[in-house]
Design a protein around this motif. Structure first.
Motif, PDB file in Angstrom:
ATOM      1  N   ASN A  24       0.800  -1.230   0.000  1.00  0.00           N
ATOM      2  CA  ASN A  24       0.000   0.000   0.000  1.00  0.00           C
ATOM      3  C   ASN A  24       0.833   1.281   0.000  1.00  0.00           C
ATOM      4  OD1 ASN A  24      -2.338  -1.570   0.103  1.00  0.00           O
ATOM      5  ND2 ASN A  24      -2.385  -1.577   2.338  1.00  0.00           N
ATOM      6  N   GLU A  25       2.017   1.238   0.619  1.00  0.00           N
ATOM      7  CA  GLU A  25       2.788   2.468   0.806  1.00  0.00           C
ATOM      8  C   GLU A  25       4.057   2.558  -0.034  1.00  0.00           C
ATOM      9  OE1 GLU A  25       3.409   3.232   5.016  1.00  0.00           O
ATOM     10  OE2 GLU A  25       1.569   2.110   5.483  1.00  0.00           O
ATOM     11  N   LYS A  26       4.570   1.412  -0.489  1.00  0.00           N
ATOM     12  CA  LYS A  26       5.854   1.439  -1.186  1.00  0.00           C
ATOM     13  C   LYS A  26       5.820   0.790  -2.566  1.00  0.00           C
ATOM     14  CE  LYS A  26       8.939   2.003   2.762  1.00  0.00           C
ATOM     15  NZ  LYS A  26       9.561   3.252   2.250  1.00  0.00           N
ATOM     16  N   GLY A  27       4.628   0.437  -3.031  1.00  0.00           N
ATOM     17  CA  GLY A  27       4.504  -0.015  -4.405  1.00  0.00           C
ATOM     18  C   GLY A  27       4.981  -1.423  -4.694  1.00  0.00           C
ATOM     19  N   PHE A  28       5.085  -2.269  -3.667  1.00  0.00           N
ATOM     20  CA  PHE A  28       5.430  -3.667  -3.918  1.00  0.00           C
ATOM     21  C   PHE A  28       4.232  -4.370  -4.539  1.00  0.00           C
ATOM     22  CE2 PHE A  28       8.810  -2.424  -1.257  1.00  0.00           C
ATOM     23  CZ  PHE A  28       9.819  -3.375  -1.317  1.00  0.00           C
ATOM     24  N   ARG A  29       4.483  -5.207  -5.546  1.00  0.00           N
ATOM     25  CA  ARG A  29       3.388  -5.860  -6.248  1.00  0.00           C
ATOM     26  C   ARG A  29       3.593  -7.355  -6.432  1.00  0.00           C
ATOM     27  NH1 ARG A  29       0.912  -2.384  -4.818  1.00  0.00           N
ATOM     28  NH2 ARG A  29      -0.539  -0.976  -5.853  1.00  0.00           N
ATOM     29  N   GLU A  88      -9.166  -9.659  -2.197  1.00  0.00           N
ATOM     30  CA  GLU A  88     -10.092  -8.542  -2.001  1.00  0.00           C
ATOM     31  C   GLU A  88      -9.444  -7.221  -2.398  1.00  0.00           C
ATOM     32  OE1 GLU A  88     -11.250  -8.787   2.055  1.00  0.00           O
ATOM     33  OE2 GLU A  88     -12.307 -10.707   1.812  1.00  0.00           O
ATOM     34  N   SER A  89      -8.171  -7.046  -2.059  1.00  0.00           N
ATOM     35  CA  SER A  89      -7.461  -5.822  -2.455  1.00  0.00           C
ATOM     36  C   SER A  89      -7.411  -5.685  -3.962  1.00  0.00           C
ATOM     37  CB  SER A  89      -6.032  -5.850  -1.885  1.00  0.00           C
ATOM     38  OG  SER A  89      -6.052  -5.858  -0.481  1.00  0.00           O
ATOM     39  N   GLN A  90      -7.210  -6.806  -4.634  1.00  0.00           N
ATOM     40  CA  GLN A  90      -7.174  -6.791  -6.099  1.00  0.00           C
ATOM     41  C   GLN A  90      -8.524  -6.371  -6.668  1.00  0.00           C
ATOM     42  OE1 GLN A  90      -4.193  -7.202  -7.629  1.00  0.00           O
ATOM     43  NE2 GLN A  90      -4.178  -9.240  -8.540  1.00  0.00           N
ATOM     44  N   GLU A  91      -9.564  -6.913  -6.100  1.00  0.00           N
ATOM     45  CA  GLU A  91     -10.909  -6.620  -6.592  1.00  0.00           C
ATOM     46  C   GLU A  91     -11.285  -5.161  -6.350  1.00  0.00           C
ATOM     47  OE1 GLU A  91     -12.784 -11.094  -5.832  1.00  0.00           O
ATOM     48  OE2 GLU A  91     -13.094  -9.486  -4.377  1.00  0.00           O
ATOM     49  N   SER A 132      -4.667  -0.264 -11.912  1.00  0.00           N
ATOM     50  CA  SER A 132      -3.663  -0.538 -10.889  1.00  0.00           C
ATOM     51  C   SER A 132      -2.923  -1.835 -11.203  1.00  0.00           C
ATOM     52  CB  SER A 132      -4.327  -0.637  -9.521  1.00  0.00           C
ATOM     53  OG  SER A 132      -3.386  -0.961  -8.520  1.00  0.00           O
ATOM     54  N   PRO A 133      -1.590  -1.879 -11.021  1.00  0.00           N
ATOM     55  CA  PRO A 133      -0.841  -3.114 -11.279  1.00  0.00           C
ATOM     56  C   PRO A 133      -1.337  -4.256 -10.396  1.00  0.00           C
ATOM     57  CG  PRO A 133       0.652  -1.248 -11.004  1.00  0.00           C
ATOM     58  CD  PRO A 133      -0.708  -0.774 -10.598  1.00  0.00           C
ATOM     59  N   ALA A 134      -1.345  -5.442 -10.943  1.00  0.00           N
ATOM     60  CA  ALA A 134      -1.804  -6.614 -10.205  1.00  0.00           C
ATOM     61  C   ALA A 134      -0.828  -6.971  -9.084  1.00  0.00           C
ATOM     62  CB  ALA A 134      -1.961  -7.796 -11.149  1.00  0.00           C
ATOM     63  N   ILE A 135      -1.358  -7.609  -8.050  1.00  0.00           N
ATOM     64  CA  ILE A 135      -0.536  -8.164  -6.976  1.00  0.00           C
ATOM     65  C   ILE A 135      -0.334  -9.639  -7.291  1.00  0.00           C
ATOM     66  CG2 ILE A 135      -0.361  -8.608  -4.507  1.00  0.00           C
ATOM     67  CD1 ILE A 135      -2.397  -6.293  -4.119  1.00  0.00           C
ATOM     68  N   SER A 136       0.889 -10.047  -7.523  1.00  0.00           N
ATOM     69  CA  SER A 136       1.181 -11.420  -7.938  1.00  0.00           C
ATOM     70  C   SER A 136       1.754 -12.230  -6.782  1.00  0.00           C
ATOM     71  CB  SER A 136       2.174 -11.423  -9.104  1.00  0.00           C
ATOM     72  OG  SER A 136       1.625 -10.738 -10.226  1.00  0.00           O
TER      73      SER A 136
END
Length: 460
Positions: A103-108, A164-167, A173-177
Motif C-alpha cells: 500500500n505504501e511502497k509499491g510492492f506488487r 479482495e485488495s485486487q478486486e 492498478s498493477p496486479a498483486i502477484s
C-alpha cells in the motif's frame, strides 16, 4: 552412503559434522573463557538494556512498523524471515508488513519459499481466475509433506485479503502477484509444461513426457520426488539430467520473449524441473552442503528473474535462508544463503533482511521427514542465547532496527547461540539440532521478537 536427510524448504539444514564440530569448539572455548575479546564484551544485562532502549513495541497499532518501513526506504527486495515454520504469529506479522509494503511502497509481488508450480494456483486465486473458489480450496494444491507450512488458516486469511485488495483496486492498478521461488513441486511443474505444449507445440508433448519419465514413479504422495536422487545414487534409476536440460533449452526457444503469463509459467516450470533434478541428484551424490548451495543459488536466481518482472518484491522464507550466512555458523560449513547472495549481487541498500524470533509457547512441527505434524510445546530458549536475551527485554513483542544505528550494531555484534526450527522439532536434542551461533546485527537489517507464540492451524 549414510542416509541423506534432504535439506528441504521449510526447515534448517541437518547439522553437518563440520558444523557440529565448529559449534562444539566454540562452546568449549566459551566455557573456558578463551574466546577472543571476551573480556571486552559487555555483560548480558548491558545488552538487554541497550535492546530495551532501542525497541519499538508491537501493540497491534497501525504505527507498529513505522520505524521499520522508514528504514526499508527504497529497497527493492524485502526478505521477511521466521525462526520456525509452525508459529502463527510469524505469518500474521509478515502479513501486516507486506500489506504496508504493497500500500505504501509499491510492492506488487509476494514470493514464497514454496514450489513454483503449486504457487501458480495461489496466483490464479488472487487474480480471480479460480471462479467460485476460496483460499482453502486454492491451498489444497499443497499435497506433499510438509503441507501445513502454507496450507494453514493464517496464510489463507492473507490470500483472501490479497484477492479482495485486487478486486477493490482500480482497473489500471498493477496486479498483486504471488509466486513460489523453489525447486519443489515437480509433478505440478511437469503438468504445467505439458499443458503449455499441448496448446503451442502439440507435436512435442510425447517427447516431453519421455524427457520427464524419470519422475513418473514419484508423482503422487506419499512418494516424494526427492527419492529420485536416492534411486539414481543406488543405480535403480537412470539419470535424466540430459533430457530435462534439453527440454529446458527447447522451452526457452519456444517461449522466447513471450511475456504472457502462461508462457512465463511454463518456462519457469521447465527451469524448476531441471533445478530439482540436479538438486536431488547432488543431495545423494555429493551431500548436504553442495545440494544446499545449489538450492540457494537457484532461489537467488528465481528472485532476480522476478525482480526483473516486477521491480519490487517481498519474500517469505525461513531465517536460515533470509539472513546473511556469513554472520552465522553456516559460513564455517561453507554454506550460502539467499540473504547473502542478494546482498552480494544487488548491494546492501537494495536488499533488506528481517529476522523474526520467539522465546516460548507452542509450535506445529513433525519429528522426522514425512512424519505426522503435531502441536508441540516450544521450550523456553536456553540461557545466554539471543532469544533468551530478547525475552529479558521484557516486552511481549517488539522490533529492533539495526540499519543506520551504528551504536546498536556495535553493541550487539557478537556471536551467540540462537534457535532455528524448521518442519522438525526435537526438543530433547535442542542444542545439537536447533541452535547455532549468529551475530544478529550482521545477519539482518532488523529483528522482530514475539516472546510467546502459538502453533499455526492447518487446513484439512
Amino acid at each position: 552412503m549414510r542416509s541423506a536427510a534432504p535439506r528441504m524448504f521449510f526447515r534448517p539444514p541437518p547439522m553437518s559434522r563440520l558444523r557440529r564440530l565448529a559449534i562444539q569448539v566454540l562452546l568449549l572455548l566459551a566455557c573456558q573463557g578463551l574466546l577472543a575479546g571476551e573480556s571486552a564484551q559487555p555483560p548480558a544485562s548491558a545488552l538487554v538494556a541497550r535492546m530495551r532502549d532501542n525497541a519499538q513495541a508491537i501493540t497491534n497499532k497501525v504505527s507498529d512498523y513505522d520505524r521499520l518501513l522508514a528504514s526499508i526506504g527504497d529497497a527493492s527486495i524485502v526478505l521477511l524471515g521466521e525462526a520456525t515454520h509452525g508459529s502463527a504469529e510469524f505469518y500474521d506479522e509478515r502479513a501486516r508488513i507486506t500489506q504496508r509494503l504493497i500500500n505504501e511502497k509499491g510492492f506488487r509481488a509476494l514470493v514464497l519459499e514454496a514450489g513454483w508450480a503449486p504457487a501458480t494456483r495461489l496466483d490464479d486465486f488472487v487474480q480471480g481466475r479460480l471462479r467460485g473458489a476460496d483460499a482453502t480450496t486454492a491451498l489444497r494444491v499443497f499435497q506433499h509433506f510438509p503441507r501445513w507450512v502454507w496450507r494453514n488458516e493464517q496464510f489463507a486469511g492473507f490470500l483472501e485479503y490479497l484477492k479482495e485488495s485486487q478486486e477493490d483496486s482500480p482497473p489500471t492498478s498493477p496486479a498483486i502477484s504471488v509466486y513460489g521461488m523453489d525447486l519443489y513441486g515437480v509433478p505440478e511443474a511437469i503438468d504445467q509444461v505439458l499443458r503449455y505444449l499441448t496448446t503451442y507445440d502439440p507435436a512435442a508433448v510425447r517427447q516431453a513426457r519421455r524427457d520427464y519419465r524419470c519422475f513418473a514413479p514419484y508423482s503422487r504422495p506419499p512418494l516424494d520426488p526427492q527419492l529420485y536422487g536416492r534411486d539414481v545414487a543406488n543405480g535403480s534409476m537412470p539419470s535424466c539430467e540430459r533430457s530435462v536440460q534439453s527440454r529446458l533449452k527447447k522451452m526457452r526457444k519456444l517461449v522466447g520473449a513471450d511475456p504472457a503469463p502462461a508462457a512465463f509459467a511454463a518456462l519457469m516450470s521447465a527451469r524448476t524441473i531441471a533445478g530439482a533434478e540436479a538438486y536431488y541428484r547432488t543431495l545423494y551424490a555429493l551431500g548436504s552442503r553442495d545440494s544446499w548451495n545449489l538450492r540457494e543459488r537457484f532461489l537467488a536466481e528465481s528472485l532476480r528473474i522476478l525482480l526483473e518482472r516486477h521491480g519490487k518484491i517481498v519474500v517469505w522464507a525461513h531465517n536460515t535462508h533470509q539472513g546473511d550466512a556469513r554472520a552465522t555458523d553456516q559460513v564455517l560449513a561453507g554454506e550460502l544463503s539467499i540473504g547473502q547472495l542478494m546482498r552480494e549481487q544487488m548491494g546492501e541498500e537494495a536488499v533488506y533482511l528481517v529476522g523474526i524470533t520467539t522465546f516460548s509457547g507452542s509450535v506445529r512441527a513433525a519429528t522426522g521427514w514425512t512424519t505426522p505434524d503435531r502441536v508441540k510445546t516450544l521450550r523456553p530458549a536456553i540461557e545466554g542465547s539471543w532469544s533468551r536475551l530478547l525475552h529479558d527485554v521484557g516486552l511481549p513483542a517488539f522490533v529492533l532496527v539495526f540499519r543506520g544505528n551504528a551504536d546498536l550494531i556495535d553493541a550487539l555484534d557478537r556471536q551467540q547461540l540462537d534457535r532455528d526450527i524448521g518442519v522438525n522439532y526435537l526438543p530433547d536434542a535442542e542444542l545439537e539440532k536447533h541452535y547455532w551461533h549468529s551475530s544478529p546485527t550482521k545477519r539482518f537489517d532488523a529483528l522482530i521478537h514475539i516472546d510467546t507464540t502459538r502453533a499455526l492451524l492447518p487446513l484439512p
